[in-house]
Design an enzyme around this catalytic site. Structure first.
Site, PDB file in Angstrom:
ATOM      1  N   THR A 103      48.591 -13.749  -8.587  1.00  0.00           N
ATOM      2  CA  THR A 103      48.857 -12.346  -8.247  1.00  0.00           C
ATOM      3  C   THR A 103      47.699 -11.727  -7.481  1.00  0.00           C
ATOM      4  OG1 THR A 103      50.171 -12.095 -10.223  1.00  0.00           O
ATOM      5  CG2 THR A 103      49.133 -10.096  -9.393  1.00  0.00           C
ATOM      6  N   THR A 142      45.359 -11.624 -13.565  1.00  0.00           N
ATOM      7  CA  THR A 142      46.181 -12.640 -12.922  1.00  0.00           C
ATOM      8  C   THR A 142      46.334 -13.792 -13.909  1.00  0.00           C
ATOM      9  OG1 THR A 142      46.399 -14.120 -11.010  1.00  0.00           O
ATOM     10  CG2 THR A 142      44.164 -13.645 -11.754  1.00  0.00           C
ATOM     11  N   GLY A 143      47.389 -14.547 -13.757  1.00  0.00           N
ATOM     12  CA  GLY A 143      47.615 -15.643 -14.688  1.00  0.00           C
ATOM     13  C   GLY A 143      48.877 -15.441 -15.501  1.00  0.00           C
ATOM     14  N   VAL A 144      48.991 -16.167 -16.568  1.00  0.00           N
ATOM     15  CA  VAL A 144      50.224 -16.148 -17.362  1.00  0.00           C
ATOM     16  C   VAL A 144      50.441 -14.770 -18.005  1.00  0.00           C
ATOM     17  CG1 VAL A 144      51.455 -17.191 -19.292  1.00  0.00           C
ATOM     18  CG2 VAL A 144      50.095 -18.596 -17.768  1.00  0.00           C
ATOM     19  N   GLY A 145      51.388 -14.055 -17.434  1.00  0.00           N
ATOM     20  CA  GLY A 145      51.608 -12.664 -17.812  1.00  0.00           C
ATOM     21  C   GLY A 145      51.918 -12.444 -19.278  1.00  0.00           C
ATOM     22  N   GLY A 175      56.722 -10.216 -15.675  1.00  0.00           N
ATOM     23  CA  GLY A 175      55.386 -10.557 -16.180  1.00  0.00           C
ATOM     24  C   GLY A 175      54.556  -9.331 -16.487  1.00  0.00           C
ATOM     25  N   ASP A 176      53.252  -9.523 -16.510  1.00  0.00           N
ATOM     26  CA  ASP A 176      52.320  -8.438 -16.835  1.00  0.00           C
ATOM     27  C   ASP A 176      52.039  -7.537 -15.636  1.00  0.00           C
ATOM     28  OD1 ASP A 176      51.071 -10.696 -15.582  1.00  0.00           O
ATOM     29  OD2 ASP A 176      49.145  -9.685 -15.899  1.00  0.00           O
TER      30      ASP A 176
HETATM   31  N1  ASP Z   1      50.542 -12.541 -13.779  1.00  0.00           N
HETATM   32  C1  ASP Z   1      51.634 -12.991 -12.987  1.00  0.00           C
HETATM   33  C2  ASP Z   1      52.853 -13.087 -13.849  1.00  0.00           C
HETATM   34  O1  ASP Z   1      52.757 -13.516 -14.994  1.00  0.00           O
HETATM   35  C3  ASP Z   1      51.411 -14.266 -12.304  1.00  0.00           C
HETATM   36  C4  ASP Z   1      50.014 -14.608 -11.897  1.00  0.00           C
HETATM   37  O2  ASP Z   1      49.201 -13.775 -11.695  1.00  0.00           O
HETATM   38  O3  ASP Z   1      49.661 -15.746 -11.788  1.00  0.00           O
HETATM   39  O4  ASP Z   1      53.909 -12.809 -13.374  1.00  0.00           O
END
Ligand code: ASP
Length: 332
Positions: free
Chosen positions: A191, A242-245, A221-222
């Site tokens: 993101t 960023t990452g797993v929301g 997501g987040d």
């Molecule tokens: N945070 C984002 C989501 O979970 C994806 C990401 O940033 O990698 O949708």
């Protein structure tokens, strides 16, 4: 004695107290005033964003340098990535869900705590601008799916096909091997979250994404969730993720980081604490990426992440070469 009563009795008003240097000068406060610490210098203007999206911070800088406000800077900054078809994690050219549909999430927040968000938005290239319209043109904060899309058309946004030749091909490949299974890994997302301080010292933030690639249809997501993917408090600072929301939502990550900064932690310390809270609940897991990025009111920045590979880009007066590689939880 109550303060107001005392003022009345002594014949002093609050204004009188404030403008009475002669009175103050004769008492101990004088020494106090003399040794008052100099004002902390603020690094401003400044724009930072997750990952190495240098064109985005360059655009934000262009706005800030001319005296533009932080809200315009973050919106126009992240729009660069939304429009970039080679960025396969944001906007046009973002990877689709497991049914082949590109669905976008975005939010924006200003210095006064106003915010707007769109979730599960399809066919619109600039979800961040729709989020800003939600903030400015409606009494609401979040619009979702078809309603958000309908609202976007009413606001003059054009319908666009967000799937590109490249993402279409990748999706076809994925379908062959995946058994229609959504798998969390450290690669299929990235993101853009951006934070900026303008010449007035005001902070704003924006966050936009196509989310996790090949997600279950309808998943949000987040990134568009105020407090999770983004949070700004103009008195304290801002944070984005960023990452797993799913993991970020669970800890209300960005809000947590701003609150930790309010309690005195530096942006770096606050990001580290945010990641550690998540890892405490995920002992031993190596399959996911979480990165936090933060800025405080003084323009100090920090970033921290679960896995190596997370960077953030800063654009200040010194230029845009100041790319930071954040430190990693796994390396501790
Ligand atoms: N945070 C984002 C989501 O979970 C994806 C990401 O940033 O990698 O949708």
């Amino acid at each position: 004695m109550k303060r107001r009563k005392f003022l009345k009795k002594s014949g002093l008003t609050t204004a009188g107290l404030l403008s009475a240097p002669a009175v103050v000068a004769s008492c101990k406060t004088e020494t106090k005033q003399e040794i008052a610490s100099p004002p902390v210098s603020v690094r401003k203007p400044i724009a930072i964003c997750t990952w190495n999206f240098m064109n985005a911070t360059a655009k934000a800088w262009e706005v800030l340098e001319k005296g533009g406000n932080a809200l315009d800077a973050v919106e126009q900054g992240v729009m660069i990535e939304e429009a970039d078809v080679t960025n396969e994690t944001v906007g046009v050219g973002g990877r689709p869900d497991r049914d082949g549909n590109v669905t976008l999430d975005a939010c924006i927040m200003d210095k006064d705590g106003n915010c707007g968000s769109v979730v599960y938005l399809q066919n619109i290239a600039h979800p961040v601008s729709v989020a800003r319209k939600v903030m400015e043109e409606t009494p609401h904060i979040i619009l979702a799916g078809k309603g958000a899309e309908q609202f976007a058309y009413e606001q003059g946004f054009k319908k666009e096909d967000l799937l590109t030749e490249s993402t279409r091909k990748q999706y076809e490949e994925w379908k062959k091997e995946s058994k229609y299974e959504t798998v969390i890994n450290i690669e299929n997302h990235d993101t853009i979250g951006m934070l900026a301080i303008d010449k007035n010292g005001d902070i704003a933030g924006a966050c936009t994404t196509s989310g996790m690639a090949y997600k279950v249809a309808g998943r949000v997501g987040d990134s568009p969730i105020i407090g999770a993917g983004l949070y700004v408090d103009n008195e304290v600072g801002g944070a984005t993720a960023t990452g797993v929301g799913e993991e970020v939502i669970r800890t209300v990550g960005s809000f947590l980081i701003v609150e930790l900064m309010r309690q005195g932690k530096s942006p770096q310390e606050a990001c580290e604490e945010g990641v550690k809270r998540i890892m405490k609940k995920n002992e031993g897991r190596k399959d996911f990426q979480i990165g936090f990025l933060a800025i405080n009111k003084q323009g100090e920045t920090g970033g921290y992440c679960v896995h190596p590979g997370f960077t953030y880009r800063e654009y200040t007066e010194e230029g845009h070469e100041n790319r930071h590689v954040s430190s990693f939880y796994q390396n501790e």
